[in-house]
Design a protein around this motif. Structure first.
Motif, PDB file in Angstrom:
ATOM      1  N   LEU A 139       0.797  -1.194   0.022  1.00 58.60           N
ATOM      2  CA  LEU A 139      -0.058  -0.038   0.062  1.00 58.60           C
ATOM      3  C   LEU A 139       0.841   1.293  -0.105  1.00 58.60           C
ATOM      4  N   LYS A 140       1.859   1.479   0.855  1.00 60.59           N
ATOM      5  CA  LYS A 140       2.737   2.457   0.770  1.00 60.59           C
ATOM      6  C   LYS A 140       3.470   2.962  -0.230  1.00 60.59           C
ATOM      7  N   SER A 165      -3.759   4.810  -0.514  1.00 66.35           N
ATOM      8  CA  SER A 165      -2.237   5.352  -0.371  1.00 66.35           C
ATOM      9  C   SER A 165      -2.268   6.608   0.457  1.00 66.35           C
TER      10      SER A 165
END
Length: 213
Positions: free
Chosen positions: A28-29, A135
């Motif tokens: 996700l990051k 995000s």
């Protein structure tokens, strides 16, 4: 319906997304999809968690004529939920706030805002759009914040993503609801300190009445 629980360094995020497959949230990051010009390069103003109402609004007050202009120039239309009204104190030309009738003089009332934005995705690319929002939220939420995400369809058949944020520190509920369009979105954003279900019902009424022009 699939559910996935992810523990991040800064928050706990739970997603139960209906009607769409879950992609690699463990990365996700690392996602760097753009959402809006104002969100590029780490600028998170457009989806800030718990907007500071003291910094919003017009000194002279937001008038009925201003609201009519907002609706005329917006890319979509919707109904004001029953029991709610436009806040003359907090609304601006590009973001309209609704509060429950009688709360205009409350210091920080339960509120729902509506604004429009552009993005880099067609309506059919809504999964990528969802990941872009996630995000931004992953980088923004504070410690001890839980995010529950849900994908659904409005009464008018539009793709909708809702992200509900709660904190272990207080009873505030914040919810960002994105109505997906073609390279654009409408965001319905509620912040509720008291009557949580009433706020959610009002936000749902806005979403279900929404239509793109």
């Amino acid at each position: 319906m699939q559910k996935l629980l992810i523990v991040l360094a800064s928050a706990v995020m739970m997603f139960s997304l209906t009607g769409c497959s879950l992609s690699a949230f463990e990365k996700l990051k690392e996602i760097s999809y753009g959402v809006d010009e104002d969100m590029k390069d780490g600028n998170l103003d457009d989806i800030s968690f718990l907007d500071d109402l003291y910094d919003l609004g017009q000194e002279e007050g937001f008038t009925e004529s201003d609201f009519e202009d907002f609706m005329d120039y917006s890319d979509g239309s919707f109904d004001i939920p029953s029991g709610w009204e436009v806040s003359s104190r907090y609304s601006t030309d590009d973001k309209v706030f609704f509060i429950q009738k009688g709360d205009e003089d409350t210091e920080i009332p339960d509120n729902i805002s509506v604004n429009f934005g552009s993005n880099y995705y067609s309506a059919s690319e809504h999964v990528q759009f969802r990941e872009a929002i996630l995000s931004q939220l992953a980088a923004q939420v504070s410690e001890n914040t839980t995010i529950h995400g849900e994908g659904t369809t409005s009464a008018n058949g539009l793709t909708v993503y809702a992200f509900t944020m709660t904190s272990d520190d207080d009873d505030t509920v914040s919810q960002q609801i994105y109505i997906v369009g073609d390279y654009e979105y409408c965001m319905v954003y509620l912040t509720c300190f008291d009557n949580h279900q009433s706020c959610k019902d009002a936000a749902k009424a806005i979403v279900d009445s929404f239509e793109w022009k």
